[in-house]
Design an enzyme around this catalytic site. Structure first.
Site, short mmCIF file in Angstrom:
data_model
loop_
_atom_site.label_atom_id
_atom_site.label_comp_id
_atom_site.label_asym_id
_atom_site.label_seq_id
_atom_site.Cartn_x
_atom_site.Cartn_y
_atom_site.Cartn_z
N HIS A 66 -6.84 8.52 -1.50
CA HIS A 66 -5.92 8.00 -0.49
C HIS A 66 -4.67 7.36 -1.11
CE1 HIS A 66 -5.38 5.59 3.52
NE2 HIS A 66 -4.25 5.67 2.86
N HIS A 88 0.87 -1.18 0.00
CA HIS A 88 0.00 0.00 0.00
C HIS A 88 0.90 1.22 0.00
CE1 HIS A 88 -2.74 3.12 1.01
NE2 HIS A 88 -2.25 3.29 2.22
N GLU A 107 2.76 0.33 -22.34
CA GLU A 107 3.16 -0.72 -21.37
C GLU A 107 2.10 -0.98 -20.31
OE1 GLU A 107 7.16 -0.92 -20.19
OE2 GLU A 107 7.45 -1.27 -22.34
O1 2HA Z 1 0.55 3.35 7.11
O2 2HA Z 1 -0.78 4.69 4.80
O3 2HA Z 1 -3.32 4.10 5.25
C1 2HA Z 1 -0.11 4.56 7.03
C2 2HA Z 1 -1.11 4.51 5.95
C3 2HA Z 1 -2.49 4.23 6.34
ZN ZN Z 2 -2.38 5.00 3.42
#
Ligand code: 2HA
Ligand code: ZN
Length: 271
Positions: free
Chosen positions: A219, A147, A178
């Site tokens: 986000h 993430h 690509e």
């Molecule tokens: O680890 O990115 O979404 C901190 C983050 C939470």
């Molecule tokens: Zn995050």
């Protein structure tokens, strides 16, 4: 501390790759303060043999992950910076083993008790473990979850009319050949939900059951892959496409994009 026996060669290779990629994520500018988190399923790669798991530090999970009972993971620590994970991954991340009931986990490493007192897994652990459960249940070879707050991809989901999987994929595939080649299934879009929440975890699992990359509205991005290099590369390629899109707009013109036929043709390429 636990009498854990770890096959160090395989583990060291994986941890070194995590550190390398964490450094790239920081260099990319995608990891302000403690942004982002990484987990890797180590179960098959290393043999961790707990001689006496009652000696390991044990913590309860906020909800049970029974399908992951006995599985081991490297997870980055909550509040830890990517730039510090790059420098010293085992002081800024943990190796955990989900206990035999799936209700909690033991911390296998680091073995320094003083650090254990403050080191906790990422706040996005519910999303990471829910994704690893989905991957484990379907028996695919994916082991890595990343993430990160890839700036260009965050920016795309600030454009309300683009907050839709099909529209996002049409733009991302259209901005560079690509992108269709390496992310042929495209991305899923996950509408905004509270970071760290069970609702966000459930929505992300749903998104990643069909795609290898999910964009979280306003986000960041979640990606899954067989190894950390390829998982990072998918995010990097998508960020390139988004960057081309914004560069064209900043220069004052609407990018033409590849045609539907050109995108279809790329989708048929075999490497
Ligand atoms: O680890 O990115 O979404 C901190 C983050 C939470
Ligand atoms: Zn995050």
């Amino acid at each position: 501390m636990a009498e854990a026996v770890i096959n160090n060669e395989a583990l060291n290779r994986i941890i070194a790759s995590v550190a390398e990629i964490a450094g790239y994520i920081w260099d990319k500018g995608w990891a302000e303060k403690n942004a982002g988190n990484i987990s890797v399923n180590l179960t098959e790669a290393v043999s961790i043999n707990l001689k006496d798991d009652t000696l390991c530090s044990h913590r309860e999970l906020s909800s049970p992950f029974t399908a992951l009972a006995g599985q081991c993971f490297f997870v980055t620590g909550t509040g830890k910076r990517m730039r510090d994970i790059a420098r010293d991954p085992l002081s800024n991340g943990l190796i955990i083993r989900i206990d035999d009931t799936g209700n909690g986990y033991h911390i296998i490493a680091p073995e320094d008790k003083n650090r254990l007192a403050t080191l906790r897994p990422t706040s996005e652990l519910p999303s990471h473990l829910a994704i690893h459960t989905m991957i484990s249940n379907r028996g695919s070879k994916q082991r890595v979850v990343i993430h990160t707050h890839a700036t260009e991809l965050c920016a795309l989901t600030q454009i309300k009319e683009l907050c839709d999987g099909d529209k996002l994929n049409r733009i991302l595939w259209g901005m560079h050949p690509e992108t269709k080649v390496f992310i042929p299934k495209g991305v899923s879009f996950v509408p905004y939900l509270l970071p760290g929440s069970k609702e966000l975890a459930a929505a992300t699992v749903d998104a990643l059951s069909k795609h290898d990359v999910a964009l979280w509205e306003k986000h960041g991005v979640f990606a899954i892959g067989e190894n950390i290099e390829d998982t990072f590369d998918m995010i990097d390629i998508l960020a390139k496409s988004a960057s081309v899109f914004f560069t064209c707009h900043a220069a004052g013109f609407e990018p033409e994009g590849l045609s539907d036929d050109q995108i279809d043709e790329l989708g048929k390429l075999v490497f």
